[in-house]
Design a protein around this motif. Structure first.
Motif: not given
Length: 329
Positions: A304-313
């Motif tokens: 699970k990743i936080p919403f804010e981490a989506v671009p980096k993912y």
């Protein structure tokens, strides 16, 4: 409100979008989006800007595997505020021949989340038709978002008319392949799953499935082969692994020129070929199946990743390091 916006190839940002209207129309529900699964199609749009004829021509919000909480309801809607729901992401016209025959997944006017030019739901809120919104009867929001990929497996299983005692091969141990195998097992089939990646074979075995590393030189037969890869070699092997009179079911989306079938073999051995596009009338069954296999579903929820981490993912590109990634909003 914020949203994960794909502006072009390899260009994904968290940006501002308009809030939905305060007044929810009759027959609709306002849902606070809490969990969104990242699908291979999201990755494909990010990397290539298109899937087939669906071409990104303007910024688009990603996300179509959705679990959320009912925030507000319009007139005539029976949901309770605070209920966990799963959203079916494709809204058909409901009037064409395909819709009226029940095959609304083939509606030419369907509006499907995160398919150009339609925005997805990786954002704070969406207003959605109530009849494409489903109670999850005690699932978490993360489990609820798995109803979408599970629906693909259920629809493929139904279209293949899988039944008790059949021998079924599933090609590909990604999320859709694993969930397709689960759906086949639930119908009483004997299922064997194949993949080229040893790690995915291991994960399938963790789920209690019979799984093997794919070997194109092996000669074995089954009643049904369901391909969830779109890979030319896998499909060719799958065709020749189907018994005479059997079925080859194509779920994985290959390229226009990369899916070659042996027409003479299909004719001489009476093999049926069926293409699978999304799903129709599957979400209630998908939710039931997630309940049935609830312990096994943990494998799909491990990253699970936080919403804010989506671009980096997306920028990092480690898409195969986990079987599934869930964005928490």
């Amino acid at each position: 409100m914020k949203a994960a916006i794909l502006r072009g190839k390899n260009d994904l940002v968290i940006g501002d979008v308009l809030d939905p209207p305060n007044i929810v129309p009759e027959g609709f529900v306002k849902v606070a989006v809490k969990a969104v699964g990242i699908c291979g199609s999201d990755v494909h749009y990010y990397q290539h800007g298109a899937i087939g004829d669906f071409v990104l021509q303007e910024p688009m919000i990603l996300g179509h595997e959705i679990g959320g909480i009912v925030e507000t309801v319009g007139a005539g809607v029976q949901f309770n505020i605070g209920e966990v729901v799963a959203l079916e992401p494709g809204i058909p016209c409901r009037q064409c021949t395909q819709c009226r025959s029940g095959q609304y997944n083939l509606c030419e006017s369907i509006r499907f989340f995160a398919t150009p030019p339609v925005d997805g739901a990786m954002t704070s809120y969406v207003i959605h038709p109530a009849d494409f919104t489903f109670r999850t009867n005690g699932l978490t929001v993360e489990e609820a978002c798995l109803a979408e990929p599970m629906s693909v497996g259920i629809y493929a299983t139904r279209q293949a008319s899988i039944h008790l005692g059949q021998e079924v091969f599933v090609m590909g141990a990604g999320p859709v392949g694993l969930m397709t195998a689960m759906a086949c097992l639930a119908e009483g089939a004997n299922v064997r799953i194949f993949d080229v990646q040893e790690e995915r074979v291991r994960m399938a075995r963790e789920l209690g499935m019979v799984a093997e590393v794919f070997n194109s030189g092996r000669k074995i037969r089954s009643d049904v082969v369901i391909d969830c890869t779109g890979n030319e070699s896998a499909i060719a092997w799958g065709q020749h692994s189907v018994k005479a009179g059997g079925k080859l079911i194509l779920v994985g989306m290959g390229t226009k020129d990369g899916m070659k079938l042996d027409g003479l073999d299909l004719t001489l051995r009476g093999i049926s070929v069926r293409g699978i596009f999304r799903y129709a009338n599957t979400f209630p069954a998908a939710i039931q199946l997630i309940h049935k296999y609830r312990d096994k579903m943990k494998l799909f929820l491990s990253n699970k990743i936080p919403f804010e981490a989506v671009p980096k993912y997306f920028l990092d590109g480690n898409f195969n390091s986990h079987i599934k990634t869930i964005v928490s909003l």
